[in-house]
Design a protein around this motif. Structure first.
Motif, PDB file in Angstrom:
ATOM      1  N   SER A  46       0.826  -1.210   0.000  1.00  0.00           N
ATOM      2  CA  SER A  46       0.000   0.000   0.000  1.00  0.00           C
ATOM      3  C   SER A  46       0.851   1.247   0.000  1.00  0.00           C
ATOM      4  O   SER A  46       1.950   1.259   0.553  1.00  0.00           O
ATOM      5  CB  SER A  46      -0.896   0.034   1.242  1.00  0.00           C
ATOM      6  N   LYS A  47       0.332   2.272  -0.617  1.00  0.00           N
ATOM      7  CA  LYS A  47       1.014   3.563  -0.598  1.00  0.00           C
ATOM      8  C   LYS A  47      -0.014   4.685  -0.577  1.00  0.00           C
ATOM      9  O   LYS A  47      -0.986   4.653  -1.319  1.00  0.00           O
ATOM     10  CB  LYS A  47       1.933   3.686  -1.813  1.00  0.00           C
ATOM     11  N   GLU A  48       0.247   5.647   0.301  1.00  0.00           N
ATOM     12  CA  GLU A  48      -0.636   6.812   0.406  1.00  0.00           C
ATOM     13  C   GLU A  48      -0.052   7.909  -0.470  1.00  0.00           C
ATOM     14  O   GLU A  48       1.124   8.257  -0.318  1.00  0.00           O
ATOM     15  CB  GLU A  48      -0.691   7.333   1.846  1.00  0.00           C
ATOM     16  N   ILE A  49      -0.861   8.442  -1.344  1.00  0.00           N
ATOM     17  CA  ILE A  49      -0.383   9.532  -2.179  1.00  0.00           C
ATOM     18  C   ILE A  49      -1.424  10.650  -2.217  1.00  0.00           C
ATOM     19  O   ILE A  49      -2.513  10.521  -1.657  1.00  0.00           O
ATOM     20  CB  ILE A  49      -0.050   9.081  -3.620  1.00  0.00           C
ATOM     21  N   ASP A  50      -1.059  11.697  -2.902  1.00  0.00           N
ATOM     22  CA  ASP A  50      -1.937  12.843  -3.038  1.00  0.00           C
ATOM     23  C   ASP A  50      -2.126  13.103  -4.528  1.00  0.00           C
ATOM     24  O   ASP A  50      -1.158  13.244  -5.256  1.00  0.00           O
ATOM     25  CB  ASP A  50      -1.243  14.042  -2.371  1.00  0.00           C
ATOM     26  N   VAL A  51      -3.348  13.061  -4.974  1.00  0.00           N
ATOM     27  CA  VAL A  51      -3.608  13.307  -6.392  1.00  0.00           C
ATOM     28  C   VAL A  51      -4.429  14.579  -6.528  1.00  0.00           C
ATOM     29  O   VAL A  51      -5.602  14.617  -6.171  1.00  0.00           O
ATOM     30  CB  VAL A  51      -4.378  12.128  -7.035  1.00  0.00           C
ATOM     31  N   GLU A  52      -3.773  15.604  -7.020  1.00  0.00           N
ATOM     32  CA  GLU A  52      -4.433  16.901  -7.188  1.00  0.00           C
ATOM     33  C   GLU A  52      -5.157  17.323  -5.915  1.00  0.00           C
ATOM     34  O   GLU A  52      -6.332  17.693  -5.936  1.00  0.00           O
ATOM     35  CB  GLU A  52      -5.372  16.847  -8.396  1.00  0.00           C
ATOM     36  N   GLY A  53      -4.457  17.193  -4.797  1.00  0.00           N
ATOM     37  CA  GLY A  53      -4.998  17.636  -3.523  1.00  0.00           C
ATOM     38  C   GLY A  53      -5.920  16.648  -2.824  1.00  0.00           C
ATOM     39  O   GLY A  53      -6.413  16.903  -1.732  1.00  0.00           O
ATOM     40  N   PHE A 165       2.540   5.275 -11.795  1.00  0.00           N
ATOM     41  CA  PHE A 165       1.591   4.975 -10.727  1.00  0.00           C
ATOM     42  C   PHE A 165       0.708   6.188 -10.427  1.00  0.00           C
ATOM     43  O   PHE A 165      -0.468   6.037 -10.101  1.00  0.00           O
ATOM     44  CB  PHE A 165       2.316   4.472  -9.476  1.00  0.00           C
ATOM     45  N   ASP A 166       1.256   7.386 -10.534  1.00  0.00           N
ATOM     46  CA  ASP A 166       0.439   8.592 -10.359  1.00  0.00           C
ATOM     47  C   ASP A 166      -0.672   8.635 -11.404  1.00  0.00           C
ATOM     48  O   ASP A 166      -1.805   9.011 -11.121  1.00  0.00           O
ATOM     49  CB  ASP A 166       1.296   9.860 -10.515  1.00  0.00           C
ATOM     50  N   GLU A 167      -0.316   8.244 -12.616  1.00  0.00           N
ATOM     51  CA  GLU A 167      -1.288   8.261 -13.707  1.00  0.00           C
ATOM     52  C   GLU A 167      -2.421   7.262 -13.455  1.00  0.00           C
ATOM     53  O   GLU A 167      -3.596   7.579 -13.667  1.00  0.00           O
ATOM     54  CB  GLU A 167      -0.582   7.931 -15.029  1.00  0.00           C
ATOM     55  N   ILE A 168      -2.079   6.081 -12.973  1.00  0.00           N
ATOM     56  CA  ILE A 168      -3.136   5.083 -12.743  1.00  0.00           C
ATOM     57  C   ILE A 168      -4.062   5.570 -11.620  1.00  0.00           C
ATOM     58  O   ILE A 168      -5.276   5.374 -11.674  1.00  0.00           O
ATOM     59  CB  ILE A 168      -2.560   3.664 -12.486  1.00  0.00           C
ATOM     60  N   ALA A 169      -3.503   6.239 -10.628  1.00  0.00           N
ATOM     61  CA  ALA A 169      -4.324   6.788  -9.542  1.00  0.00           C
ATOM     62  C   ALA A 169      -5.266   7.857 -10.091  1.00  0.00           C
ATOM     63  O   ALA A 169      -6.448   7.925  -9.735  1.00  0.00           O
ATOM     64  CB  ALA A 169      -3.432   7.371  -8.457  1.00  0.00           C
ATOM     65  N   LYS A 170      -4.749   8.664 -10.973  1.00  0.00           N
ATOM     66  CA  LYS A 170      -5.532   9.728 -11.583  1.00  0.00           C
ATOM     67  C   LYS A 170      -6.694   9.154 -12.403  1.00  0.00           C
ATOM     68  O   LYS A 170      -7.820   9.632 -12.338  1.00  0.00           O
ATOM     69  CB  LYS A 170      -4.625  10.555 -12.501  1.00  0.00           C
TER      70      LYS A 170
END
Ligand code: GDP
Ligand code: MG
Length: 176
Positions: A46-53, A165-170
């Motif tokens: 698991s990873k916690e990220i921030d996508v556009e706030g 990975f940022d893109e898939i989250a988006k």
């Protein structure tokens, strides 16, 4: 005011040895080892990220070496919000299998007619010289598959891994 994070299940698929586990470990733990340990010893990282706030929790599932689709229990892909298909640019065979992976996955989750299911392609090991699949080959495949986004990555040299990975989250977030 803090916002509750949204959880996405992301599954990583592709032929054995293409670098799925290495990409995941690079992304979540920012390390790379040349040893061929093929699993992470658990179903997912698991990873916690921030996508556009927006706080997002990515639960990224890795196969435990049983890469044939039939070998993956239904719990592997059940409830998946997004999928990442990986191949190895130095082994054309792993690229040729992409269509089969995509088809099998979409059928399994009952989304075979969904042209917008969040997915990306990772063309991995671009740090190596003996490349068998060109960017043009990949672009052509992507074009024939609904303009799916692809990234040329190296888990070893940390190329485009975070971006992918940022893109898939988006993409997953856009479906909420
Ligand atoms: P998986 O079976 O798809 O999970 O593949 P692994 O992550 O176990 O990787 C298979 C082998 O390829 C290992 O020896 C890795 O060290 C190596 N590998 C993975 N990613 C890369 C990369 O980007 N570049 C290079 N040169 N080797 C890689
Ligand atoms: Mg693995």
């Amino acid at each position: 005011m803090s916002r509750k994070s949204v959880l996405f299940k992301v599954v990583v698929l592709g032929e054995s040895g293409v670098g799925k586990t290495s990409l995941l470990v690079r992304y979540v733990e920012n390390k790379f080892t040349i040893s061929t340990k093929s699993t992470i010893g658990s179903d997912f990282l698991s990873k916690e990220i921030d996508v556009e706030g927006r706080p997002v929790s990515l639960q990224i599932w890795d196969t435990a070496g049983q890469e044939r689709f039939q070998g993956l229990g239904t719990s592997f892909y059940r409830g998946a919000d997004a999928v990442i298909f990986v191949f190895d640019v130095t082994r054309k065979k792993t690229f040729d299998e992409l269509s089969a992976w995509k088809k099998a996955f979409l059928i399994q989750i009952g989304q075979e007619n969904n042209k917008e299911f969040p997915m990306i392609i990772l063309a991995n090991k671009v740090d190596l010289d003996d490349r068998q699949v060109s960017k043009r080959d990949i672009a052509e495949w992507a074009n024939q598959n609904g303009d799916v986004h692809f990234y040329e990555t190296s888990a070893k040299e940390n190329v485009n891994v975070g971006k992918a990975f940022d893109e898939i989250a988006k993409l997953a977030l856009a479906k909420v």
